[in-house]
Design an enzyme around this catalytic site. Structure first.
Site, PDB file in Angstrom:
ATOM      1  N   ALA A  54       0.635  -1.217  -0.092  1.00 30.31           N
ATOM      2  CA  ALA A  54      -0.038  -0.025  -0.042  1.00 30.31           C
ATOM      3  C   ALA A  54       0.936   1.206   0.029  1.00 30.31           C
ATOM      4  O   ALA A  54       0.552   2.157  -0.742  1.00 30.31           O
ATOM      5  CB  ALA A  54      -0.832  -0.002   1.121  1.00 30.31           C
TER       6      ALA A  54
ATOM      7  N   ARG B 194     -10.677 -21.711   7.149  1.00 26.51           N
ATOM      8  CA  ARG B 194      -9.708 -21.344   7.998  1.00 26.51           C
ATOM      9  C   ARG B 194      -9.985 -21.457   9.461  1.00 26.51           C
ATOM     10  O   ARG B 194      -9.249 -22.083  10.489  1.00 26.51           O
ATOM     11  CB  ARG B 194      -8.954 -19.999   7.874  1.00 26.51           C
ATOM     12  CG  ARG B 194      -8.172 -20.134   6.417  1.00 26.51           C
ATOM     13  CD  ARG B 194      -7.462 -18.861   6.390  1.00 26.51           C
ATOM     14  NE  ARG B 194      -6.826 -18.528   5.155  1.00 26.51           N
ATOM     15  CZ  ARG B 194      -6.101 -17.718   4.503  1.00 26.51           C
ATOM     16  NH1 ARG B 194      -6.048 -16.378   5.200  1.00 26.51           N
ATOM     17  NH2 ARG B 194      -5.219 -17.838   3.479  1.00 26.51           N
TER      18      ARG B 194
END
Lengths: 284, 637, 234
Positions: B44, B330
């Site tokens: 980012a 998960r």
């Protein structure tokens, strides 16, 4: 360690099979570590005998534990670099027993484990040594030279937005694979540390090779090779004598063929590329 | 306060287009008059810094590592999602949007997620143009794989090093701008505070980690792209240096912290081998495609796995989730491992591990096939554990891996503190309560390449600000505070090391605020954290001086912030009386152990405001409206 | 010409110079070897070859000066590189463990210097006639009062002395070592790389060096062992 065998037979190591001790036993190693207060200090090797560790510790965890002991005694810990500790960020940079990243091939020192050493072994730990990588403290060096080499030309000059569709230019799989082989360089600097001449050719070659195998990178192929080599020379790295020690220690096992490719590009750039006035460093 | 995310209204497909059309622009000749500070150089940060510099803004970029190329984005293995539909398998922006909202367990903003799905396509084009060596098919076109249980193949990848390659692409774009002197790079420089002038973020306080010098930098806007806070648990798959300091300091200067309780646990990590453990290593989830997860049926069974006969093994995922089996999501997979270990059936040192067994797959497919599929992962496992997974079952255990929470931002990625923009994992915006595989890279790059360049210009064009310099009293004050705090840490001269506190905090957080949380445990944690913090400030030993490279001092500052932040994380977990995504409260589950969400009361973003030392943070809510994807319950039975 | 200077000053440019001059010197080695091997064809062959070379006159001098310049550039560039390489690592490691460095590569400067010394010795021996001056100026009767330099006898007599032959053999070992690294390096330096030929290139250095060594060593060895004898004794 919990003094508990993992409950399975000993796995044999496929890579250079270190005959490791059973993991429940603790071991001791005798360390010789480079201590240097700051960039201006001369520095010296300091002995840390009988450091207790478990064979299951990573090399850096062994140093963590030593640092905890040092601090408990009110001493300053040994400064060393590490970050991801999974072999991909390229931050860790220790020369162990005269080999960057230590005795295990294709392994960064953060993924090296104490089971690769013998109980009672003498271990020398030194920083990367090169004029272009000045030591800043203990085992921490400044590798800014690498960033400056990339900033000189290790990129494709595209700006954000307006790029053609990802599939607009097909890239043969073989070429993409070769690009990826070279692009896996983590920029750790072990190649420089290992080279008897402290040359940075494997690092520079890896970037040149990565981008020359992709059509997107070919427009700037010649300019890139020239700009990066010129910066590399200005940073004070040594010259390549084809020792190939870089390839042997590279944790990502980047082959020296990338250096041949760099040599070829630089030669062809020098002989054929017209130089323009607005050609100085930086982008395009 | 009811927070407004400033999301556009109208049809979801055109929201971002319309928003962009309405954004104000900065005259090209005027762009160089604006300075932007970018903290963090991961996907980012690097992409934002490069892009803003290309547009003509002056950019100062900061990272605490020795080079921007080392940011932890580099460690992402799997890939990056993009709604390209190159496989002709029915993918679309809508489907990626839908999957992400659903995967986030309905706790993300629809508008943000749709924009993310739209930008995903541009990211691939951008990265290819930069020379990212994505995997190709023999025909020369980009290859895709299906990832994390997605029903379409939309994941682009570069071997097992996608994060590395994308980061290097962004780093090279940044390096180009550094070479052109459009970006001034400050490596080995840690941000220690935000400077707020007249309610607007106007600069930062930093410490040069080599010389130790503390200084301030002024700008017209501050962009934080400083990653997540997973290291509050001490052991996580995050890099050693990852920390909450930048976002926490911003929080203490007025920025709201949203949903800190949303933490993602990854089920296939290499278990802890002893007290010395410094971090955990993740192995790709793809291992679960062929490996079978089991533990012994009886407690404390110390036999080696080959001595345990088939009928004394419990393949618990296959037993409880017959249709998904070892590929259960998960969170379910992670929690099931925890329960097995809590029952005393765990394997390996300390009983914190379960077997991931490839014996059947090797028998069925042959060792060569398994080697081809997972060779590099098996090698890595062998390097770390010294065991050969072709012969003995791997041992795995879940570990903290990603944090969905972060500083609250509006649709423009600006926090409630004007002038402070937050990108990537550091913000809370796109993943809701749970992030899908191969979406983190997508978000980091979408924010940096394709969102911030538009929205920051709008901020400059629509707000009139006078220039400030670092001579302003607020800068002097912030710098003095940072120096004083540093000196305080150095002068405590106690008996305990910084790491010992970090480990103590981490263990507490993992035990009580980790995979499964309950009211009593959270309340206990909220009592214990202040005690640890108090002892830290009385009894920590930070050797050396502030005027030099001092890694113990760096860590001390970060741990001090974790000790404050942890309390907010626990408080958020306590207040959210439901189970959703990465937040599982044992009180809120079905008889089968499935999460029970409470959409009536908790369908909102919980953003916390700092009210001062010793005072409870104040909760602000941003209601979440689902206009396009209907609230539904996940089921993986 | 500024680009030439820029090229020479760069680290890679210096490598191209090393490779180019090395290649030229290697070419001389081949030519010289082919000439010398004529000793096995008897006195007449080698003596008339020597006579022919001498009759070239100014051309011979051009070749000599050319060789001198090439060797000079090769040596000067090597010295420049060696110095830069030494400066690139101001603080040495306390402990060094190499994985790949080969003896031939490590000793390039040393073997180069020994070869230089040997070349001077070799010139003093056979060209200037300073060493073993008693059989440096033998003349061969051609009949009709004409004579020519009896190179054949000079060589055979010279190599019958054990320490002369031995010193040549030692120097040739070092020359071979130098070539081992040098020949393979030429490919790498000019970027002639392809995975298909990588193995062949790797073997080229040692293989060619061995051939050169055998070729050259055969002369002193044959004289010393009495396989090649003086004309009178035949």
């Amino acid at each position: 360690m919990s003094g508990h065998d993992h409950g399975h037979g000993h796995g044999h190591a496929p890579n250079p099979a270190p005959s490791h001790a059973p993991s429940h036993a603790m071991m001791r190693v005798n360390l010789h570590i480079w201590r240097q207060k700051d960039a201006h200090d001369d520095g010296r090797m300091v002995a840390y005998p009988n450091v207790e560790c478990s064979p299951d510790m990573s090399f850096l965890e062994m140093l963590d534990v030593l640092n905890e002991r040092l601090q408990e005694k009110g001493e300053e810990p040994i400064a060393f670099d590490s970050d991801c500790r999974e072999g991909v960020c390229g931050m860790c940079s220790l020369t162990v027993n005269g080999t960057p990243h230590g005795p295990r091939k294709g392994t960064t020192v953060c993924q090296l484990h104490m089971r690769s050493f013998r109980d009672g072994e003498e271990i020398f730990i030194e920083p990367w040594r090169a004029k272009a990588f000045p030591v800043q403290k203990d085992l921490v060096v400044d590798r800014g030279a690498f960033d400056r080499i990339i900033a000189a030309g290790g990129f494709v000059s595209v700006r954000t937005g307006g790029c053609p569709d990802g599939n607009a230019i097909p890239v043969p799989k073989e070429e993409a694979d070769q690009a990826m082989d070279a692009a896996s360089c983590i920029g750790c600097g072990a190649c420089v540390a290992a080279c008897p001449n402290a040359a940075a050719m494997l690092f520079v070659g890896a970037k040149v090779s990565h981008l020359r195998h992709l059509p997107q990178g070919q427009a700037e192929q010649k300019r890139r090779a020239q700009a990066m080599v010129d910066t590399m020379d200005a940073e004070g790295f040594g010259n390549c004598s084809n020792y190939f020690e870089c390839e042997a220690v590279c944790p990502k096992e980047i082959p020296v063929k990338v250096i041949a490719e760099l040599n070829r590009d630089y030669l062809s750039a020098s002989l054929t590329r017209e130089e323009r006035k607005a050609d100085g460093g930086g982008g395009g | 306060m009811i927070l407004d995310g400033k999301c556009p209204t109208g049809p979801i497909e055109t929201r971002w287009e319309r928003c962009k059309a309405e954004l104000k622009l900065v005259n090209p000749a005027n762009k160089r008059k604006y300075k932007v500070i970018v903290v963090g150089t991961g996907l980012a940060g690097a992409s934002a810094a490069a892009t803003l510099a290309e547009l003509g803004y002056q950019v100062d970029a900061f990272c605490f590592q020795d080079s921007p190329r080392r940011a932890h984005s580099i460690a992402a293995q799997g890939g990056i999602n993009a709604a390209k539909n190159y496989q002709n398998d029915g993918d679309s922006v809508w489907r990626l949007f839908y999957d992400t909202v659903k995967g986030g367990d309905f706790r993300a903003r629809e508008s943000n997620v749709h924009r993310l799905a739209e930008c995903s396509r541009n990211i691939i084009d951008q990265c290819v143009a930069q020379g990212v060596p994505f995997a190709r098919e023999y025909g020369g076109l980009l290859d895709n794989r299906s990832f994390g249980g997605a029903q379409v193949s939309r994941t682009f990848y570069a071997r097992g090093q996608t994060g590395q390659q994308l980061l290097i692409g962004a780093y090279q774009a940044l390096a180009r701008m550094i070479g052109l002197r459009k970006v001034t790079m400050f490596p080995r420089t840690e941000m220690l505070d935000v400077v707020v002038v007249n309610g607007v973020a106007r600069g930062i306080v930093v410490r040069d980690l080599i010389s130790g010098k503390v200084s301030t930098h002024a700008a017209d806007a501050v962009v934080l792209a400083t990653g997540g806070y997973g290291n509050v648990f001490f052991l996580s798959t995050n890099a050693k240096g990852c920390n909450v300091t930048a976002t926490w300091r911003a929080h203490k200067k007025g920025a709201f912290f949203a949903n800190p309780c949303y933490t993602q646990i990854h089920p296939t990590c290499i278990p802890v081998s002893g007290d010395h453990q410094s971090k955990l290593t993740l192995m790709s989830e793809s291992l679960r495609n062929d490996g079978r997860i089991w533990v012994p049926k009886t407690k404390g069974d110390a036999r080696s796995p080959d001595q345990i006969p088939e009928d004394e093994r419990d393949y618990y995922l296959e037993r409880r989730y017959p249709s998904y089996g070892n590929l259960a999501p998960r969170d379910i997979s992670s929690r099931s491992a925890k329960y097995a270990c809590d029952e005393g059936r765990g394997v390996g040192p300390g009983g914190l591990g379960v077997y991931l067994d490839f014996a059947d797959a090797i028998k069925r497919l042959g060792e060569a096939t398994i080697r081809e599929r997972y060779g590099n992962l098996f090698d890595m496992y062998e390097r770390i554990t010294g065991e050969n997974p072709y012969q003995v079952p791997m041992r795995i255990y879940p570990a903290v891996h990603y944090t969905m929470g972060g500083l609250w931002v509006d649709y423009h990625l600006m926090s409630n503190l004007p002038g402070l923009f937050v990108l990537g994992e550091a913000n809370f915006s796109d993943h809701g309560a749970n992030r899908l595989g191969a979406s983190a890279l997508m978000q980091g790059l979408a924010d940096g390449y394709f969102v911030i360049p538009y929205t920051i210009g709008h901020f400059f064009a629509s707000t009139k600000q006078e220039k400030v310099t670092t001579d302003h009293p607020e800068f002097k004050k912030a710098e003095a505070e940072v120096t004083a705090r540093m000196n305080r840490l150095l002068s405590i001269n106690g008996k305990r090391t910084v790491d010992s506190f970090h480990k103590e905090l981490g263990k507490l957080m993992w035990d009580k605020v980790g995979m499964a949380r309950d009211r009593a445990g959270l309340q206990e944690t909220l009592q214990k954290i202040p005690a640890i913090r108090e002892e830290f400030w009385k009894n920590v030993f930070v050797p050396g001086s502030g005027e030099a490279l001092n890694q113990a001092l760096e860590k001390a500052g970060r741990v001090a912030d974790f000790l404050e932040f942890a309390e907010l994380l626990a408080a958020d977990a306590l207040h959210r009386e439901e189970s959703c995504g990465g937040h599982f409260r044992t009180e809120y589950q079905t008889e089968d152990g499935e999460a029970v969400r409470n959409d009536q009361e908790f369908c909102y973003v919980g953003a916390w405001e700092w009210k001062g030392d010793g005072k409870a943070a104040e909760l602000h809510k941003e209601p979440l409206k689902y206009e396009f994807v209907h609230l539904a319950t996940r089921s993986y039975k | 010409m500024s680009w030439v200077c820029r090229l020479y000053r760069s680290s890679l440019g210096a490598k191209y110079v090393m490779a180019t001059t090395g290649l030229l010197l290697f070419g001389f080695l081949i030519a010289h070897l082919l000439g010398n091997l004529q000793i096995f064809a008897g006195p007449d062959a080698v003596n008339s070859y020597a006579e022919k070379l001498r009759s070239l006159g100014p051309l011979l001098w051009v070749a000599r000066i050319g060789l001198l310049v090439i060797a000079g550039v090769h040596i000067a560039t090597a010295m420049k590189l060696a110095k830069a390489n030494q400066e690139a690592r101001p603080v040495a490691y306390a402990k060094v463990t190499h994985r790949a460095v080969k003896p031939a590569t490590k000793t390039m400067v040393l073997s180069g210097l020994v070869i230089l010394a040997y070349v001077i010795y070799h010139l003093a021996h056979f060209t200037w006639g300073v060493i073993q001056a008693d059989h440096a100026h033998l003349e061969e009767e051609l009949g009709g009062g004409a004579t020519r330099h009896d190179v054949y006898s000079m060589i055979v007599l010279g190599f019958q002395t054990w320490w002369v032959s031995a010193s040549y053999l030692v120097a040739l070992v070092l020359l071979a070592l130098h070539l081992c690294h040098g020949i393979t390096s030429v490919f790498q330096t000019f970027g002639l790389h392809h995975s298909k030929y990588a193995c062949a290139i790797k073997m080229a250095g040692p293989a060619i060096a061995t051939l050169i060594f055998l070729g050259y060593a055969s002369i002193p060895a044959a004289c010393w062992l009495g396989l090649v004898k003086l004309a009178e004794a035949q």
